[in-house]
Write a protein that holds these residues in place. Structure first.
Motif, PDB file in Angstrom:
ATOM      1  N   SER A  39       4.372   1.074   5.499  1.00 12.44           N
ATOM      2  CA  SER A  39       5.046   1.439   4.420  1.00 12.44           C
ATOM      3  C   SER A  39       4.707   0.462   3.045  1.00 12.44           C
ATOM      4  O   SER A  39       4.846   1.317   2.049  1.00 12.44           O
ATOM      5  CB  SER A  39       6.641   1.303   4.504  1.00 12.44           C
ATOM      6  N   GLY A  40       4.548  -0.484   2.921  1.00 14.09           N
ATOM      7  CA  GLY A  40       4.106  -1.144   1.707  1.00 14.09           C
ATOM      8  C   GLY A  40       2.824  -0.955   1.267  1.00 14.09           C
ATOM      9  O   GLY A  40       2.574  -1.336   0.167  1.00 14.09           O
ATOM     10  N   THR A  41       2.084   0.047   2.235  1.00 12.79           N
ATOM     11  CA  THR A  41       0.852   0.416   1.606  1.00 12.79           C
ATOM     12  C   THR A  41       0.969   1.835   1.387  1.00 12.79           C
ATOM     13  O   THR A  41       0.285   2.441   0.341  1.00 12.79           O
ATOM     14  CB  THR A  41      -0.299   0.026   2.611  1.00 12.79           C
ATOM     15  N   LEU A  42       1.502   2.588   2.337  1.00 16.27           N
ATOM     16  CA  LEU A  42       1.692   3.931   2.238  1.00 16.27           C
ATOM     17  C   LEU A  42       2.409   4.256   0.870  1.00 16.27           C
ATOM     18  O   LEU A  42       2.009   5.430   0.138  1.00 16.27           O
ATOM     19  CB  LEU A  42       2.387   4.631   3.460  1.00 16.27           C
ATOM     20  N   TYR A  43       3.539   3.908   0.538  1.00 14.38           N
ATOM     21  CA  TYR A  43       4.267   4.582  -0.310  1.00 14.38           C
ATOM     22  C   TYR A  43       3.924   4.166  -1.798  1.00 14.38           C
ATOM     23  O   TYR A  43       3.805   4.943  -2.539  1.00 14.38           O
ATOM     24  CB  TYR A  43       5.840   4.036  -0.166  1.00 14.38           C
ATOM     25  N   PRO A  44       3.384   2.974  -1.983  1.00 14.82           N
ATOM     26  CA  PRO A  44       2.518   3.096  -3.198  1.00 14.82           C
ATOM     27  C   PRO A  44       1.643   3.919  -3.654  1.00 14.82           C
ATOM     28  O   PRO A  44       1.092   4.194  -4.664  1.00 14.82           O
ATOM     29  CB  PRO A  44       2.538   1.366  -3.277  1.00 14.82           C
ATOM     30  N   LEU A  45       0.645   3.999  -2.504  1.00 10.45           N
ATOM     31  CA  LEU A  45      -0.393   4.975  -2.427  1.00 10.45           C
ATOM     32  C   LEU A  45      -0.081   6.447  -2.756  1.00 10.45           C
ATOM     33  O   LEU A  45      -0.661   7.066  -3.534  1.00 10.45           O
ATOM     34  CB  LEU A  45      -1.202   4.663  -1.217  1.00 10.45           C
ATOM     35  N   LEU A  46       1.173   6.830  -2.162  1.00 13.56           N
ATOM     36  CA  LEU A  46       1.554   8.271  -2.481  1.00 13.56           C
ATOM     37  C   LEU A  46       2.055   8.427  -3.923  1.00 13.56           C
ATOM     38  O   LEU A  46       1.664   9.434  -4.456  1.00 13.56           O
ATOM     39  CB  LEU A  46       2.687   8.457  -1.574  1.00 13.56           C
ATOM     40  N   MET A  47       2.863   7.084  -4.411  1.00  9.33           N
ATOM     41  CA  MET A  47       3.150   7.304  -5.728  1.00  9.33           C
ATOM     42  C   MET A  47       2.213   7.394  -6.832  1.00  9.33           C
ATOM     43  O   MET A  47       2.207   7.967  -7.606  1.00  9.33           O
ATOM     44  CB  MET A  47       3.886   6.144  -6.003  1.00  9.33           C
ATOM     45  N   ARG A  48       0.967   6.597  -6.483  1.00  6.21           N
ATOM     46  CA  ARG A  48      -0.163   6.554  -7.247  1.00  6.21           C
ATOM     47  C   ARG A  48      -1.024   7.990  -7.495  1.00  6.21           C
ATOM     48  O   ARG A  48      -1.390   8.455  -8.411  1.00  6.21           O
ATOM     49  CB  ARG A  48      -1.227   5.341  -6.864  1.00  6.21           C
ATOM     50  N   MET A  49      -0.868   8.643  -6.182  1.00  5.98           N
ATOM     51  CA  MET A  49      -1.526   9.797  -6.067  1.00  5.98           C
ATOM     52  C   MET A  49      -0.816  10.975  -6.439  1.00  5.98           C
ATOM     53  O   MET A  49      -1.308  11.893  -7.070  1.00  5.98           O
ATOM     54  CB  MET A  49      -1.904  10.121  -4.508  1.00  5.98           C
ATOM     55  N   THR A  50       0.541  10.954  -6.644  1.00  2.29           N
ATOM     56  CA  THR A  50       1.466  11.630  -7.284  1.00  2.29           C
ATOM     57  C   THR A  50       1.062  11.611  -8.775  1.00  2.29           C
ATOM     58  O   THR A  50       1.061  12.579  -9.707  1.00  2.29           O
ATOM     59  CB  THR A  50       2.830  11.255  -6.803  1.00  2.29           C
ATOM     60  N   ASP A  51       1.191  10.433  -9.418  1.00  2.78           N
ATOM     61  CA  ASP A  51       0.849  10.201 -10.750  1.00  2.78           C
ATOM     62  C   ASP A  51      -0.676  10.665 -11.117  1.00  2.78           C
ATOM     63  O   ASP A  51      -0.591  10.992 -12.303  1.00  2.78           O
ATOM     64  CB  ASP A  51       0.831   8.732 -10.918  1.00  2.78           C
ATOM     65  N   GLN A  52      -1.414  10.781 -10.245  1.00  2.00           N
ATOM     66  CA  GLN A  52      -2.707  11.227 -10.811  1.00  2.00           C
ATOM     67  C   GLN A  52      -2.799  12.654 -10.517  1.00  2.00           C
ATOM     68  O   GLN A  52      -4.031  13.331 -10.437  1.00  2.00           O
ATOM     69  CB  GLN A  52      -4.000  10.497  -9.553  1.00  2.00           C
ATOM     70  N   GLY A  53      -1.758  13.231  -9.868  1.00  2.00           N
ATOM     71  CA  GLY A  53      -1.908  14.652  -9.595  1.00  2.00           C
ATOM     72  C   GLY A  53      -2.607  15.487  -8.436  1.00  2.00           C
ATOM     73  O   GLY A  53      -2.832  16.594  -8.269  1.00  2.00           O
ATOM     74  N   LEU A  54      -2.569  14.171  -7.567  1.00  3.93           N
ATOM     75  CA  LEU A  54      -3.360  14.902  -5.956  1.00  3.93           C
ATOM     76  C   LEU A  54      -2.552  15.315  -5.226  1.00  3.93           C
ATOM     77  O   LEU A  54      -2.495  15.584  -4.148  1.00  3.93           O
ATOM     78  CB  LEU A  54      -4.083  13.508  -5.623  1.00  3.93           C
ATOM     79  N   VAL A  55      -1.100  14.640  -5.407  1.00  2.11           N
ATOM     80  CA  VAL A  55      -0.187  15.023  -4.427  1.00  2.11           C
ATOM     81  C   VAL A  55       1.302  15.335  -5.091  1.00  2.11           C
ATOM     82  O   VAL A  55       1.671  14.973  -6.026  1.00  2.11           O
ATOM     83  CB  VAL A  55       0.177  13.808  -3.625  1.00  2.11           C
ATOM     84  N   ASP A  56       1.668  16.491  -4.637  1.00  2.00           N
ATOM     85  CA  ASP A  56       3.108  16.883  -4.975  1.00  2.00           C
ATOM     86  C   ASP A  56       4.239  16.006  -3.992  1.00  2.00           C
ATOM     87  O   ASP A  56       3.914  15.906  -2.891  1.00  2.00           O
ATOM     88  CB  ASP A  56       3.267  18.405  -4.464  1.00  2.00           C
ATOM     89  N   ALA A  57       5.162  15.871  -4.684  1.00  2.00           N
ATOM     90  CA  ALA A  57       6.497  15.222  -3.957  1.00  2.00           C
ATOM     91  C   ALA A  57       7.513  15.912  -4.384  1.00  2.00           C
ATOM     92  O   ALA A  57       7.782  15.994  -5.554  1.00  2.00           O
ATOM     93  CB  ALA A  57       6.236  13.602  -4.213  1.00  2.00           C
ATOM     94  N   GLU A  58       8.534  16.098  -3.420  1.00  2.00           N
ATOM     95  CA  GLU A  58       9.673  16.509  -3.647  1.00  2.00           C
ATOM     96  C   GLU A  58      10.749  16.033  -2.639  1.00  2.00           C
ATOM     97  O   GLU A  58      10.541  15.630  -1.637  1.00  2.00           O
ATOM     98  CB  GLU A  58       9.686  18.134  -3.526  1.00  2.00           C
ATOM     99  N   TRP A  59      12.344  16.149  -2.970  1.00  2.00           N
ATOM    100  CA  TRP A  59      13.223  15.733  -2.284  1.00  2.00           C
ATOM    101  C   TRP A  59      13.236  16.874  -1.158  1.00  2.00           C
ATOM    102  O   TRP A  59      13.566  17.959  -1.601  1.00  2.00           O
ATOM    103  CB  TRP A  59      14.603  15.338  -2.738  1.00  2.00           C
ATOM    104  N   ARG A  60      13.717  16.538   0.068  1.00  2.00           N
ATOM    105  CA  ARG A  60      13.935  17.709   1.129  1.00  2.00           C
ATOM    106  C   ARG A  60      15.383  17.408   1.698  1.00  2.00           C
ATOM    107  O   ARG A  60      15.727  16.286   1.863  1.00  2.00           O
ATOM    108  CB  ARG A  60      13.027  17.722   1.970  1.00  2.00           C
ATOM    109  N   ALA A  61      16.079  18.628   1.432  1.00  2.00           N
ATOM    110  CA  ALA A  61      17.498  18.450   2.336  1.00  2.00           C
ATOM    111  C   ALA A  61      17.448  17.648   3.603  1.00  2.00           C
ATOM    112  O   ALA A  61      16.390  18.162   4.362  1.00  2.00           O
ATOM    113  CB  ALA A  61      18.163  19.718   2.073  1.00  2.00           C
TER     114      ALA A  61
END
Length: 100
Positions: A39-61
């Motif tokens: 998790s300490g590697t995955l989530y920062p990587l996902l946040m960085r990729m989201t900031d770079q426009g490579l990944v969409d992130a959204e809250w799911r019910a």
């Protein structure tokens, strides 16, 4: 001035997992199990990729009553193009076939 560095092996592993089904929303826990990233590697990587426009992130019910909402992730069009250029041979999505 931006740097053009080669993606890390962790990013390549994540890109490969996301590129397998680029239109499918994926939860971080599922990506952790599939990629073996912590998790300490995955989530920062996902946040960085989201900031770079490579990944969409959204809250799911939550899927079950009483469970918390969760983030879900998927590649953007730019992310798909980046994955195709960065991952040596990204897996192609397999079409679903009906069983007769």
């Amino acid at each position: 001035m931006g740097r053009n560095r080669r993606p890390s092996k962790q990013m390549l592993r994540l890109l490969e997992a996301l590129a397998a089904h680029p239109q499918q929303w994926r939860h971080g826990y599922d990506l952790m199990k599939e990629t073996g990233l912590l998790s300490g590697t995955l989530y920062p990587l996902l946040m960085r990729m989201t900031d770079q426009g490579l990944v969409d992130a959204e809250w799911r019910a939550p899927e079950q009553l009483g469970r918390p909402a969760r983030h879900a992730y998927r590649l953007t069009a730019a992310g798909v193009a980046f994955a195709q250029s960065a991952v040596p041979d990204p897996p192609l999505p397999t079409p679903r076939t009906a069983l007769a």
